[in-house]
Design a protein around this motif. Structure first.
Motif, PDB file in Angstrom:
ATOM      1  N   GLN A  44     114.644  21.701  91.836  1.00  0.00           N
ATOM      2  CA  GLN A  44     112.525  21.028  91.031  1.00  0.00           C
ATOM      3  C   GLN A  44     112.580  21.660  90.076  1.00  0.00           C
ATOM      4  O   GLN A  44     112.379  22.911  89.476  1.00  0.00           O
ATOM      5  CB  GLN A  44     111.996  22.241  92.158  1.00  0.00           C
ATOM      6  CG  GLN A  44     111.926  21.870  93.985  1.00  0.00           C
ATOM      7  CD  GLN A  44     111.119  22.725  94.890  1.00  0.00           C
ATOM      8  OE1 GLN A  44     110.841  23.778  94.969  1.00  0.00           O
ATOM      9  NE2 GLN A  44     109.905  22.300  95.634  1.00  0.00           N
ATOM     10  N   ASN A  45     112.081  20.676  89.284  1.00  0.00           N
ATOM     11  CA  ASN A  45     111.037  20.793  88.102  1.00  0.00           C
ATOM     12  C   ASN A  45     109.552  21.464  88.185  1.00  0.00           C
ATOM     13  O   ASN A  45     109.437  21.184  89.673  1.00  0.00           O
ATOM     14  CB  ASN A  45     110.707  19.380  88.310  1.00  0.00           C
ATOM     15  CG  ASN A  45     109.922  19.285  86.264  1.00  0.00           C
ATOM     16  OD1 ASN A  45     108.202  19.276  86.914  1.00  0.00           O
ATOM     17  ND2 ASN A  45     110.571  19.202  85.193  1.00  0.00           N
ATOM     18  N   PRO A  46     109.595  22.681  87.621  1.00  0.00           N
ATOM     19  CA  PRO A  46     108.890  23.499  87.796  1.00  0.00           C
ATOM     20  C   PRO A  46     107.184  22.498  88.112  1.00  0.00           C
ATOM     21  O   PRO A  46     106.509  23.414  88.341  1.00  0.00           O
ATOM     22  CB  PRO A  46     108.747  24.867  86.571  1.00  0.00           C
ATOM     23  CG  PRO A  46     109.173  23.995  85.731  1.00  0.00           C
ATOM     24  CD  PRO A  46     110.222  23.354  85.906  1.00  0.00           C
ATOM     25  N   VAL A  47     106.946  21.783  87.250  1.00  0.00           N
ATOM     26  CA  VAL A  47     105.437  20.720  86.924  1.00  0.00           C
ATOM     27  C   VAL A  47     105.692  20.673  88.684  1.00  0.00           C
ATOM     28  O   VAL A  47     104.253  20.643  88.981  1.00  0.00           O
ATOM     29  CB  VAL A  47     105.084  19.862  85.955  1.00  0.00           C
ATOM     30  CG1 VAL A  47     104.525  19.690  86.010  1.00  0.00           C
ATOM     31  CG2 VAL A  47     105.854  21.063  84.743  1.00  0.00           C
ATOM     32  N   PHE A  48     106.266  19.317  88.681  1.00  0.00           N
ATOM     33  CA  PHE A  48     106.465  19.212  90.662  1.00  0.00           C
ATOM     34  C   PHE A  48     106.118  19.787  90.950  1.00  0.00           C
ATOM     35  O   PHE A  48     105.045  19.436  92.285  1.00  0.00           O
ATOM     36  CB  PHE A  48     107.414  18.329  90.245  1.00  0.00           C
ATOM     37  CG  PHE A  48     108.406  17.200  89.730  1.00  0.00           C
ATOM     38  CD1 PHE A  48     106.693  15.976  88.822  1.00  0.00           C
ATOM     39  CD2 PHE A  48     108.925  15.712  89.231  1.00  0.00           C
ATOM     40  CE1 PHE A  48     106.659  15.045  88.337  1.00  0.00           C
ATOM     41  CE2 PHE A  48     109.031  14.926  88.402  1.00  0.00           C
ATOM     42  CZ  PHE A  48     107.697  14.469  87.784  1.00  0.00           C
ATOM     43  N   ALA A  49     107.079  21.152  91.322  1.00  0.00           N
ATOM     44  CA  ALA A  49     106.789  21.905  92.566  1.00  0.00           C
ATOM     45  C   ALA A  49     105.885  22.482  92.295  1.00  0.00           C
ATOM     46  O   ALA A  49     105.312  22.106  93.251  1.00  0.00           O
ATOM     47  CB  ALA A  49     108.152  22.548  91.898  1.00  0.00           C
ATOM     48  N   PHE A  50     105.006  22.930  91.028  1.00  0.00           N
ATOM     49  CA  PHE A  50     103.279  23.265  91.700  1.00  0.00           C
ATOM     50  C   PHE A  50     102.581  22.202  91.960  1.00  0.00           C
ATOM     51  O   PHE A  50     101.653  23.024  92.531  1.00  0.00           O
ATOM     52  CB  PHE A  50     103.253  23.801  89.924  1.00  0.00           C
ATOM     53  CG  PHE A  50     101.991  24.380  89.910  1.00  0.00           C
ATOM     54  CD1 PHE A  50     101.281  25.705  90.461  1.00  0.00           C
ATOM     55  CD2 PHE A  50     100.798  24.000  89.899  1.00  0.00           C
ATOM     56  CE1 PHE A  50     100.394  26.869  90.579  1.00  0.00           C
ATOM     57  CE2 PHE A  50      98.907  24.828  89.837  1.00  0.00           C
ATOM     58  CZ  PHE A  50      99.218  25.925  89.845  1.00  0.00           C
ATOM     59  N   VAL A  51     103.051  20.783  91.656  1.00  0.00           N
ATOM     60  CA  VAL A  51     101.798  19.959  91.676  1.00  0.00           C
ATOM     61  C   VAL A  51     101.718  19.429  92.867  1.00  0.00           C
ATOM     62  O   VAL A  51     100.679  19.405  94.174  1.00  0.00           O
ATOM     63  CB  VAL A  51     101.700  18.853  91.312  1.00  0.00           C
ATOM     64  CG1 VAL A  51     101.205  17.550  91.319  1.00  0.00           C
ATOM     65  CG2 VAL A  51     101.665  18.870  89.404  1.00  0.00           C
ATOM     66  N   SER A  52     103.089  19.766  93.470  1.00  0.00           N
ATOM     67  CA  SER A  52     103.074  19.015  95.239  1.00  0.00           C
ATOM     68  C   SER A  52     103.102  19.858  96.073  1.00  0.00           C
ATOM     69  O   SER A  52     102.622  20.063  97.710  1.00  0.00           O
ATOM     70  CB  SER A  52     105.143  18.233  95.345  1.00  0.00           C
ATOM     71  OG  SER A  52     105.463  19.742  95.122  1.00  0.00           O
ATOM     72  N   SER A  53     102.916  21.221  95.650  1.00  0.00           N
ATOM     73  CA  SER A  53     102.639  22.768  96.682  1.00  0.00           C
ATOM     74  C   SER A  53     100.980  22.483  96.940  1.00  0.00           C
ATOM     75  O   SER A  53     100.658  23.570  98.024  1.00  0.00           O
ATOM     76  CB  SER A  53     102.839  23.775  95.591  1.00  0.00           C
ATOM     77  OG  SER A  53     102.346  24.071  94.537  1.00  0.00           O
ATOM     78  N   MET A  54     100.267  21.818  95.896  1.00  0.00           N
ATOM     79  CA  MET A  54      98.696  21.704  96.122  1.00  0.00           C
ATOM     80  C   MET A  54      98.311  20.546  97.428  1.00  0.00           C
ATOM     81  O   MET A  54      97.734  20.853  97.875  1.00  0.00           O
ATOM     82  CB  MET A  54      97.855  21.081  94.943  1.00  0.00           C
ATOM     83  CG  MET A  54      98.386  22.088  93.747  1.00  0.00           C
ATOM     84  SD  MET A  54      97.208  21.640  92.518  1.00  0.00           S
ATOM     85  CE  MET A  54      95.796  22.055  92.679  1.00  0.00           C
ATOM     86  N   VAL A  55      99.874  19.477  97.980  1.00  0.00           N
ATOM     87  CA  VAL A  55      98.950  19.323  98.810  1.00  0.00           C
ATOM     88  C   VAL A  55      99.557  19.801  99.722  1.00  0.00           C
ATOM     89  O   VAL A  55     100.939  19.738 100.004  1.00  0.00           O
ATOM     90  CB  VAL A  55      99.139  17.849  98.755  1.00  0.00           C
ATOM     91  CG1 VAL A  55      97.937  16.609  97.395  1.00  0.00           C
ATOM     92  CG2 VAL A  55     101.043  17.863  97.675  1.00  0.00           C
ATOM     93  N   ASP A  56      99.729  18.908 101.582  1.00  0.00           N
ATOM     94  CA  ASP A  56     100.171  18.842 102.856  1.00  0.00           C
ATOM     95  C   ASP A  56     101.450  18.752 102.786  1.00  0.00           C
ATOM     96  O   ASP A  56     101.318  17.072 101.957  1.00  0.00           O
ATOM     97  CB  ASP A  56      99.441  18.840 103.946  1.00  0.00           C
ATOM     98  CG  ASP A  56      98.354  19.871 104.332  1.00  0.00           C
ATOM     99  OD1 ASP A  56      99.296  21.468 103.218  1.00  0.00           O
ATOM    100  OD2 ASP A  56      97.284  20.113 104.533  1.00  0.00           O
ATOM    101  N   PRO A  57     102.987  18.588 103.254  1.00  0.00           N
ATOM    102  CA  PRO A  57     103.959  17.907 103.354  1.00  0.00           C
ATOM    103  C   PRO A  57     103.971  17.018 104.120  1.00  0.00           C
ATOM    104  O   PRO A  57     103.157  17.914 105.223  1.00  0.00           O
ATOM    105  CB  PRO A  57     104.759  19.095 103.333  1.00  0.00           C
ATOM    106  CG  PRO A  57     104.340  20.652 104.499  1.00  0.00           C
ATOM    107  CD  PRO A  57     103.284  20.283 103.490  1.00  0.00           C
TER     108      PRO A  57
END
Length: 823
Positions: free
Chosen positions: A395-408
């Motif tokens: 996982q790219n750390p930037v994408f991982a952080f941003v995506s973690s802010m929303v529900d899957p």
């Protein structure tokens, strides 16, 4: 200090005397005055240094002479720390020692095949150490380690001693590439390239702003590729797989490049704005490189990139725990190398951009560059699709952080899943308080104690057929107990477990916590119910209640007394981490409770006692050998102390004659993992080691040593206390009493939301786990596979579907309640 003050006063008086004496001419006066000042300052500095050493050097010191025998080495270092790998004081370092990444490195003196060093430490200090071999017997540079088969060496002997160790456990490794260790090398090379490029620029002066786009891109790509390869283990992967792991990082860099190129094109006629765009582009890439470099250590420790969920779990880094954790990683050595690498990017990026400026007249060359970039991304994507690789490693750390802010997306699917009527009826709440008669009217209870053992899975408790006999105290009182063999925590989180125990409700099925969100929790909770019946209530917490909203929550429960490590009197404290997870010796909360109980004569009492010594890093002073795994052994010693404290509690109650009228519940808030299912600690999974916890009820008149195999959760504790006391159970409580006749169809639920959102349920012999983020499913038969190693989902797909429907019903039930409580 008295002599020190007298010395200062005497010297000062002498100086004043010469200042005021008429017999001293000006020349003599000046000379004597300067001499007195120099003497005064010298003695002052000397006295201060002596005083400082007297204050910092301990009164008792022990010398450890370590002799390492090896015919395979030519250069040996002792790598060591004190008190479970804390960094030793500079006063304890032998000559030529250095501190690297918080550990002390001390060279051993060679005599033939023997290598010797003496370490002097305070008598009450534990010495942790292993050996690093930097050169073999042929003088070649090597990477050899003797770590006692990963168990480390240590000694706690308070006396002088000689320790002889042979090299039977010595292993040589091909040292894996570590970019952070190459900071100085990168900086040297980049500076050299920068000087050449700067000379070239002074000669040509033909660099345009757009030349920096591909130049900085390629430079950033080098650093990010090296970071990704280190995380994924490039040396163990084939070349195609390695290229596939780069896809998320390539997408991020390509998006930044394309967006910047568009801005450059739009504002191509505005030179100042164009330069600002390039500067912003460089800053974004610099930050991206910094995040990628830090991500190496984050994935190593957490098993996943840093996310908003972990940030929330750490209480937004406000607690000392998170700050100290970061400080342990960001050592001066690490920071220096990190800054060297970031500086290297700036210097090398400029140099490569100068190189690209030479192609400004070759439009076809620039087009070729972008075509190659596009084809590389496409090829990487094709390889990425066929990867069978942990997502946490790529996982790219930037994408991982941003995506973690929303529900899957999977959570939305589950919340809208059609639910059978049988599932809906399971979650139909009571419409009125459940009437209760007293559990045993012949033996009324006047005192209730809920004793919570921090981070304790059932597998380490002797009553649960543990391999380790470290809890003899719990077993000692077995004849007056009832053991519940299938009790579960609903989430591996202390604050949320406190919520379930006291309020009788499930936690939010989310990384967010009801203790920190704007949720109007229903009342009464168990303490509120008891206070309304004139019971005196207390909470004694061995650590710091300020973590993650626990103090605010505890205060709202209307306890008569709330105390933690800041207010409980205790001579023995633990400050291994110097953070808010440090606390008291657990015996102090028992001593404080017994004192509080004596002052509550004639009143019915309820108390929640919460221990801390079994929380990582496992605070203990004993060293009984339970396991060859050094970390697990330290934990089991801490657990043995908790067991001893619990035995002290029951013994004191028995001697005081109050045990017959006291219900004692031994419970844990969650489990703890030691390298099982590729995890440590407790928060990231919902396997048995994370959520299967002990639950034992004690009372001489109510219980006789029998056990119960039905399935329960922490929401069942409050209803149990209410039934024992004959109080009605509030309709919003979501559990059932442990003392009701519950059949084998019973079940419970649990989640872990801090990496992917993991939901699970235990029903009969089946345990089902659903990864909401990836939509992966696991189904285990715990009767035949208690270690959860054999996923039976494909063999029993119908059972998996039924369990998934139950999770959907549970999600809809819990979310519906919290929406109502948030209005």
């Amino acid at each position: 200090m008295f002599l020190y003050r007298n010395l200062i006063n005497t010297l000062y008086s002498c100086e004043i005397y010469y200042l005021e004496s008429p017999k001293v001419d000006s020349v003599v006066f000046t000379s004597l005055h300067m001499k007195f000042r120099q003497l005064f300052l010298f003695l002052l500095a000397f006295s201060f240094q002596v005083g400082l050493l007297a204050q910092t050097r301990p009164s008792c010191l022990a010398s450890k002479k370590i002799i390492y025998h090896s015919s395979k080495a030519a250069e040996v270092y002792l790598v060591w720390g004190i008190n479970y790998w804390q960094t030793p004081s500079s006063l304890l370092l032998p000559k030529n020692s250095i501190i690297k990444n918080k550990f002390a490195y001390t060279p051993l003196v060679r005599s033939g095949n023997n290598y010797t060093v003496s370490i002097t430490i305070p008598c009450d200090t534990r010495l942790d150490y292993y050996f690093w071999i930097s050169k073999d017997n042929k003088g070649n540079t090597v990477d050899g380690w003797d770590t006692n088969n990963n168990n480390n060496y240590y000694t706690v002997n308070g006396n002088n001693e000689n320790i002889d160790i042979s090299d039977t456990n010595l292993k040589f490794y091909n040292k894996p590439f570590s970019i952070i260790e190459k900071g100085k090398l990168f900086l040297f090379f980049s500076f050299f390239a920068f000087l050449i490029a700067a000379a070239w620029y002074r000669k040509t002066r033909n660099v345009k702003a757009y030349n920096f786009l591909p130049g900085l891109f390629l430079t950033a790509l080098v650093f990010i590729v090296l970071s990704r390869f280190e995380i994924s283990g490039y040396s163990k992967l084939s070349f195609p797989i390695s290229i596939g792991t780069l896809f998320p990082d390539l997408v991020w860099l390509a998006l930044v490049l394309i967006f910047t190129a568009l801005l450059q094109y739009i504002f191509r006629n505005r030179k100042s704005f164009s330069i600002s765009i390039v500067i912003g582009y460089g800053i974004i890439l610099l930050i991206s490189i910094g995040i990628s470099l830090l991500n190496i250590e984050v994935v190593r420790q957490l098993g996943t990139p840093f996310s908003y969920k972990w940030l929330y779990y750490s209480d937004f880094l406000k607690g000392n725990d998170a700050q100290v954790g970061a400080a342990k990683t960001l050592t001066p050595w690490y920071i220096k190398n990190l800054l060297a690498l970031l500086s290297s990017f700036v210097l090398l990026g400029f140099a490569v951009s100068i190189l690209f400026s030479q192609f400004r007249q070759f439009k076809s060359g620039r087009i070729a560059f972008y075509c190659i970039l596009f084809l590389t991304v496409i090829a990487s994507y094709g390889l990425y699709l066929n990867l069978h690789f942990p997502s946490s490693k790529i996982q790219n750390p930037v994408f991982a952080f941003v995506s973690s802010m929303v529900d899957p997306p999977g959570k939305n699917k589950l919340s809208k899943m059609p639910i059978p009527d049988s599932v809906k009826s399971y979650f139909t709440p009571a419409q009125a308080p459940i009437s209760n008669t007293i559990y045993d009217s012949l033996h009324p209870i006047e005192n209730v104690i809920v004793f919570v053992s921090e981070s304790t899975p059932s597998r380490y408790i002797s009553l649960y057929d543990s391999l380790y006999n470290c809890t003899p105290g719990l077993k000692k009182w077995q004849s007056i107990s009832r053991m519940y063999s299938n009790m579960y925590a609903h989430i591996p989180s202390t604050p949320n477990s406190m919520l379930s125990i006291l309020s009788g409700i499930y936690p939010m099925i989310d990384y967010r916590s009801a203790l920190l969100e704007k949720v109007q929790l229903p009342s009464p909770s168990l303490p509120q119910l008891l206070r309304s019946k004139d019971w005196k209530t207390s909470l004694f917490f061995s650590s710091d209640l300020d973590y993650a909203g626990m103090r605010k929550y505890a205060t709202a429960q209307n306890f008569t007394t709330v105390e933690d490590n800041r207010s409980i009197p205790c001579k023995q404290t633990y400050t291994v981490t110097h953070s808010n997870i440090d606390g008291l010796d657990d015996s102090c909360i028992v001593t404080r409770y017994l004192d509080w109980l004596r002052n509550s004569q004639g009143q019915k009492t309820f108390s929640l006692l919460w221990t801390n010594q079994t929380h990582n890093p496992y605070y203990t002073v004993t060293n009984v050998h339970y396991s060859s795994d050094e970390t697990l052994n330290r934990y089991l010693n801490a657990l043995h102390h908790t067991d001893k404290v619990f035995d002290q509690l029951l013994t004191s109650l028995s001697k005081a004659g109050t045990l017959n009228k006291t219900l004692v519940i031994f419970i844990a808030d969650h489990g703890e993992a030691f390298n099982t299912h590729d995890q440590k600690l407790h928060a990231s999974k919902v396997y048995e080691e994370n959520v299967h916890i002990p639950c034992i009820l004690y009372n001489p008149l109510l219980f006789n040593g029998k056990s119960n195999n039905d399935i329960y959760g922490l929401v069942d504790i409050a209803p149990t206390v209410a039934q024992v006391l004959g109080m009605n159970i509030p309709s919003h409580w979501q559990g059932n009493s442990l003392l009701t006749n519950k059949n084998k169809s019973s079940r419970t639920f649990f989640i872990s939301p801090y990496t992917d959102l993991l939901m699970g349920t235990r029903h009969g012999k089946w345990k089902y786990i659903y990864n909401v983020d990836t939509e992966e499913e696991e189904l285990f038969d715990l009767d035949t596979d208690p270690a959860e190693l054999n996923n039976r989902k494909n063999e029993f797909s119908q059972i998996a579907l039924q369990e998934k429907q139950m999770l959907g019903g549970w999600l809809q039930y819990v979310d519906g309640n919290y929406k109502a409580w948030s209005k």
